[in-house]
Design a protein around this motif. Structure first.
Motif, PDB file in Angstrom:
ATOM      1  N   PHE A   1       7.354   9.663  -9.683  1.00 31.24           N
ATOM      2  CA  PHE A   1       6.093   9.411  -8.973  1.00 31.24           C
ATOM      3  C   PHE A   1       6.101   8.029  -8.328  1.00 31.24           C
ATOM      4  O   PHE A   1       5.660   7.855  -7.198  1.00 31.24           O
ATOM      5  CB  PHE A   1       4.901   9.514  -9.937  1.00 31.24           C
ATOM      6  N   GLY A   2       6.619   7.046  -9.072  1.00 33.38           N
ATOM      7  CA  GLY A   2       6.614   5.673  -8.568  1.00 33.38           C
ATOM      8  C   GLY A   2       7.483   5.518  -7.338  1.00 33.38           C
ATOM      9  O   GLY A   2       7.086   4.881  -6.364  1.00 33.38           O
TER      10      GLY A   2
ATOM     11  N   MET B   1       8.384   7.903  -5.263  1.00 33.92           N
ATOM     12  CA  MET B   1       7.764   8.652  -4.157  1.00 33.92           C
ATOM     13  C   MET B   1       6.684   7.807  -3.490  1.00 33.92           C
ATOM     14  O   MET B   1       6.624   7.695  -2.259  1.00 33.92           O
ATOM     15  CB  MET B   1       7.150   9.955  -4.678  1.00 33.92           C
ATOM     16  N   ALA B   2       5.822   7.210  -4.316  1.00 29.08           N
ATOM     17  CA  ALA B   2       4.733   6.409  -3.760  1.00 29.08           C
ATOM     18  C   ALA B   2       5.283   5.201  -3.014  1.00 29.08           C
ATOM     19  O   ALA B   2       4.844   4.893  -1.906  1.00 29.08           O
ATOM     20  CB  ALA B   2       3.792   5.969  -4.868  1.00 29.08           C
TER      21      ALA B   2
ATOM     22  N   SER C   1       6.817   6.239   0.252  1.00 29.07           N
ATOM     23  CA  SER C   1       5.789   6.596   1.208  1.00 29.07           C
ATOM     24  C   SER C   1       5.081   5.359   1.762  1.00 29.07           C
ATOM     25  O   SER C   1       4.737   5.301   2.938  1.00 29.07           O
ATOM     26  CB  SER C   1       4.800   7.531   0.534  1.00 29.07           C
ATOM     27  N   LEU C   2       4.896   4.351   0.904  1.00 29.20           N
ATOM     28  CA  LEU C   2       4.224   3.129   1.363  1.00 29.20           C
ATOM     29  C   LEU C   2       5.099   2.348   2.333  1.00 29.20           C
ATOM     30  O   LEU C   2       4.603   1.712   3.263  1.00 29.20           O
ATOM     31  CB  LEU C   2       3.873   2.241   0.168  1.00 29.20           C
TER      32      LEU C   2
ATOM     33  N   PHE D   1      -2.596  -1.088  -3.359  1.00 27.81           N
ATOM     34  CA  PHE D   1      -1.716  -0.903  -4.508  1.00 27.81           C
ATOM     35  C   PHE D   1      -1.362  -2.233  -5.152  1.00 27.81           C
ATOM     36  O   PHE D   1      -1.286  -2.344  -6.365  1.00 27.81           O
ATOM     37  CB  PHE D   1      -0.441  -0.157  -4.093  1.00 27.81           C
TER      38      PHE D   1
ATOM     39  N   LEU E   1       1.664  10.910 -20.649  1.00 30.95           N
ATOM     40  CA  LEU E   1       0.700  10.597 -19.592  1.00 30.95           C
ATOM     41  C   LEU E   1       0.296   9.126 -19.643  1.00 30.95           C
ATOM     42  O   LEU E   1       0.322   8.414 -18.632  1.00 30.95           O
ATOM     43  CB  LEU E   1      -0.529  11.497 -19.733  1.00 30.95           C
ATOM     44  N   MET E   2      -0.068   8.644 -20.837  1.00 37.35           N
ATOM     45  CA  MET E   2      -0.546   7.269 -20.939  1.00 37.35           C
ATOM     46  C   MET E   2       0.555   6.266 -20.589  1.00 37.35           C
ATOM     47  O   MET E   2       0.327   5.327 -19.842  1.00 37.35           O
ATOM     48  CB  MET E   2      -1.079   6.969 -22.350  1.00 37.35           C
TER      49      MET E   2
ATOM     50  N   THR F   1       3.120   6.771 -18.707  1.00 39.94           N
ATOM     51  CA  THR F   1       3.369   6.846 -17.267  1.00 39.94           C
ATOM     52  C   THR F   1       2.370   5.962 -16.528  1.00 39.94           C
ATOM     53  O   THR F   1       2.739   5.178 -15.654  1.00 39.94           O
ATOM     54  CB  THR F   1       3.243   8.299 -16.778  1.00 39.94           C
ATOM     55  N   SER F   2       1.103   6.059 -16.917  1.00 43.27           N
ATOM     56  CA  SER F   2       0.109   5.283 -16.184  1.00 43.27           C
ATOM     57  C   SER F   2       0.289   3.785 -16.416  1.00 43.27           C
ATOM     58  O   SER F   2       0.067   2.986 -15.519  1.00 43.27           O
ATOM     59  CB  SER F   2      -1.304   5.725 -16.555  1.00 43.27           C
TER      60      SER F   2
ATOM     61  N   LEU G   1       3.556   2.723 -14.186  1.00 47.00           N
ATOM     62  CA  LEU G   1       3.596   2.973 -12.743  1.00 47.00           C
ATOM     63  C   LEU G   1       3.442   1.713 -11.890  1.00 47.00           C
ATOM     64  O   LEU G   1       4.213   1.529 -10.944  1.00 47.00           O
ATOM     65  CB  LEU G   1       2.528   4.006 -12.355  1.00 47.00           C
TER      66      LEU G   1
ATOM     67  N   ILE H   1       6.282   0.820  -9.153  1.00 43.83           N
ATOM     68  CA  ILE H   1       5.980   0.865  -7.720  1.00 43.83           C
ATOM     69  C   ILE H   1       6.285  -0.488  -7.089  1.00 43.83           C
ATOM     70  O   ILE H   1       6.936  -0.575  -6.045  1.00 43.83           O
ATOM     71  CB  ILE H   1       4.511   1.258  -7.475  1.00 43.83           C
TER      72      ILE H   1
ATOM     73  N   PRO I   1      10.382  14.562   3.028  1.00 45.16           N
ATOM     74  CA  PRO I   1      10.961  14.798   1.690  1.00 45.16           C
ATOM     75  C   PRO I   1      12.478  14.832   1.711  1.00 45.16           C
ATOM     76  O   PRO I   1      13.126  14.330   0.789  1.00 45.16           O
ATOM     77  CB  PRO I   1      10.398  16.156   1.284  1.00 45.16           C
TER      78      PRO I   1
ATOM     79  N   TYR J   1      13.676  11.263   1.931  1.00 48.60           N
ATOM     80  CA  TYR J   1      13.465  10.598   0.643  1.00 48.60           C
ATOM     81  C   TYR J   1      14.562  10.983  -0.338  1.00 48.60           C
ATOM     82  O   TYR J   1      15.186  10.156  -0.976  1.00 48.60           O
ATOM     83  CB  TYR J   1      12.091  10.981   0.082  1.00 48.60           C
TER      84      TYR J   1
END
Lengths: 288, 301
Positions: A98-99, A101-102, A105-106, A119, A156-157, A159-160, A163, A167, A193, A196
């Motif tokens: 995810f990081g 990808m973001a 994209s940025l 961000f 989940l936690m 990852t957050s 991130l 990033i 994609p 990337y």
């Protein structure tokens, strides 16, 4: 000027309180850092009479593997190890995917430029607010989602938490990657994609690995959410080792053995990644 | 650079670009923003889960007012401030000294730098347990080693006058290396010509340190101080395994207090209010530090 002049000035600087004082202080520092590890390793191999003796046995003359057998048979070390590996690698995969990808994209995508600033400031905010402040709401949300005692909630936690750093670091790597190749493949009609996945990300692979390792270590060491969100079957190693102190009498042999299991994977990763670690940690601390 | 990156944009690129940041936004929503908003709302309610049928009741700012009447909250706040001031000042002082001592580029220095990383990357829980074991009053090796220089056994964990300093010590053990490494990389980036010039002018090493090195590295030192200061208010793991906030409330810190109120005593509303106040205080602290750094940067030009 000359190559030697660097060394000259620098050691002039490093002896600023005199060479003997410097040697003594560095020696104390060195022993202070390493002694706890010596103590942990020797205790892990000591017999019960030896780790429970007063005065303590500094240099054990007899050793045993019983403590390691105990943590396997009595204290569920394999379950904890499996949970820790699942949590840390799950969080690493999602964070890096995810990081990156973001970040891609940025940097190379068609997003409004303002978003990068958003961000950046989010990174600062997350660095500031302590994880504990969302702990209570997260606890109730996870409970109502029936995700208590489930490694997914810890993935989940973690990852957050990781991130923002990933990033931030990945933005740096993507910025340094040569843009010409990307441009060429754009003209060849590759979609975003595809670019990337096949063009730009392979060029920053080493950065990806370094940030991944950092995420792995941070998630491996995480304790606060692990202790809040696990009850029994998904306890990672950090919670198991804390349990030695809070629930049981001080059984130091098995505790030290468990400590070795918690610490050594991290040390191995650190050994492999030395330089990237320092630069990753300092970039995370000083940027933004 | 950025302009050239935008010349060949197509509609599909634009759609994909947004799709690529979607997962991050989703994770953030679930794990950060929604809980934060939920916590803010809860902080205005009286909501205890100890009674099974309890319903949240709106009580406005009452939770915030109660906080300042709560002796344990005040105690944990003052403990935490004391802990932060002590540990950060010791870490900065020793960390900068160590960085200076390691600043020459030889093999010994590099080896030491590698070892320096060890305490800061192992799990804080592990270092807490390790020190808990070593600082035991009867069986601990620390008291044994101190007995050689004639110091009688100290109850590092069990004495309410000492326990807080024990936590400070363990925190320093873990994070002096962090300060030292960051300051060291900043010292190494000082151009040699600066140091050579000062040396040729006959400045003593101490003079070079105070007049050249310290001013140049000061922005980094300020930022490191900020990070450590904020982190000092996040301390949880070490307290949890070493003292559990005890003896009495001698080592209760804000995070352990919020944990106890919200997770152990299930007083959701009250602990959320504490957490919200906590964020506000942290933002204020960060703002002060960033102002300080910008001032310093401007002074240095």
């Amino acid at each position: 000027m000359r190559a030697g002049s660097r060394r000259g000035s620098q050691s002039y600087l490093s002896n600023f309180i005199g060479l003997p004082t410097r040697i003594v202080i560095l020696l104390i520092l060195f022993i202070g850092i390493l002694f706890p590890f010596y103590w942990m390793i020797t205790n892990a191999f000591k017999l019960e009479q030896d780790y429970y003796s007063s005065p303590p046995v500094m240099f054990p003359t007899r050793i045993t593997g019983q403590n390691f057998v105990d943590i396997v048979t009595k204290y569920e070390v394999f379950k904890g190890l499996a949970n820790s590996i699942m949590i840390a690698s799950g969080a690493t995969v999602f964070t890096v995917l995810f990081g990156s990808m973001a970040a891609y994209s940025l940097i190379n995508g068609a997003l409004p430029r303002r978003l990068k600033g958003v961000f950046g400031s989010w990174f600062l905010v997350q660095k500031m607010y302590p994880a504990i402040v969302v702990a209570v709401p997260v606890f109730y949300i996870i409970r109502s989602l029936r995700l208590m005692d489930n490694v997914l909630s810890l993935i989940l936690m973690n990852t957050s938490f990781n991130l923002p750093l990933v990033i931030l670091l990945m933005i740096g790597f993507y910025q340094e990657a040569p843009f010409e190749v990307e441009e060429q493949s754009m003209l060849d009609g590759c979609t975003l994609p595809q670019r990337y996945l096949y063009v730009t990300t392979p060029m920053v692979k080493s950065g990806l690995i370094a940030t991944g390792m950092l995420t792995f270590v941070y998630s491996w060491n995480e304790f606060l959410y692990a202790v809040i969100l696990t009850v029994n079957k998904s306890k990672p190693l950090t919670v198991l080792i804390a349990g030695f102190i809070t629930d049981k009498a001080l059984i130091w042999g098995p505790m030290a053995a468990m400590g070795c299991v918690v610490v050594f994977p991290v040390l191995i990763i650190m050994w492999l990644m030395q330089r990237d670690f320092i630069s990753g940690i300092s970039a995370g601390a000083l940027k933004g | 650079m950025l302009i050239s990156r935008r010349i060949h944009q197509t509609t599909s690129d634009r759609i994909w670009s947004w799709a690529f940041i979607l997962p991050v936004v989703a994770v953030l929503m679930i794990a950060a923003f929604i809980p934060l908003g939920y916590g803010l709302v809860l902080s205005f309610y009286k909501y205890k889960l100890t009674i099974a049928t309890s319903r949240p009741a709106f009580i406005g700012l009452q939770n915030y007012i109660n906080m300042f009447k709560d002796e344990i909250f005040i105690k944990s706040l003052s403990n935490n401030i004391l802990f932060a001031l002590m540990s950060v000042s010791i870490e900065l002082f020793v960390g900068v000294m160590v960085a200076m001592m390691l600043s020459d580029d030889n093999r010994m220095g590099r080896l030491l730098t590698t070892f320096l990383m060890v305490p800061m990357i192992i799990a804080p829980v592990a270092s807490g347990t390790l020190w808990r074991m070593m600082m035991d009053r009867t069986y601990g090796v620390v008291n044994y080693l101190l007995s050689f220089i004639g110091i009688p056994p100290v109850s590092w964990i069990g004495d309410y006058r000492i326990a807080l300093y024990t936590i400070v010590f363990v925190d320093c053990w873990q994070f002096i290396p962090f300060v030292a490494l960051l300051v060291l990389s900043s010292i190494k980036s000082i151009p040699n010509s600066f140091l050579d010039a000062a040396r040729v002018d006959g400045a003593s090493p101490w003079k070079v340190f105070t007049k050249v090195v310290l001013p140049i590295t000061s922005p980094v030192i300020i930022i490191v101080a900020m990070i450590r200061f904020i982190d000092a208010f996040k301390i949880f793991d070490v307290v949890f395994v070493m003292t559990q906030g005890g003896p009495g409330n001698a080592t209760e810190m804000l995070p352990t207090y919020i944990y106890r109120q919200g997770i152990k005593f299930l007083d959701v509303g009250y602990s959320s209010a504490t957490a919200i106040l906590f964020i506000l205080a942290m933002s204020l602290i960060a703002w002060v530090f960033i102002r300080l750094r910008n001032l310093q940067l401007r002074r240095l030009g």
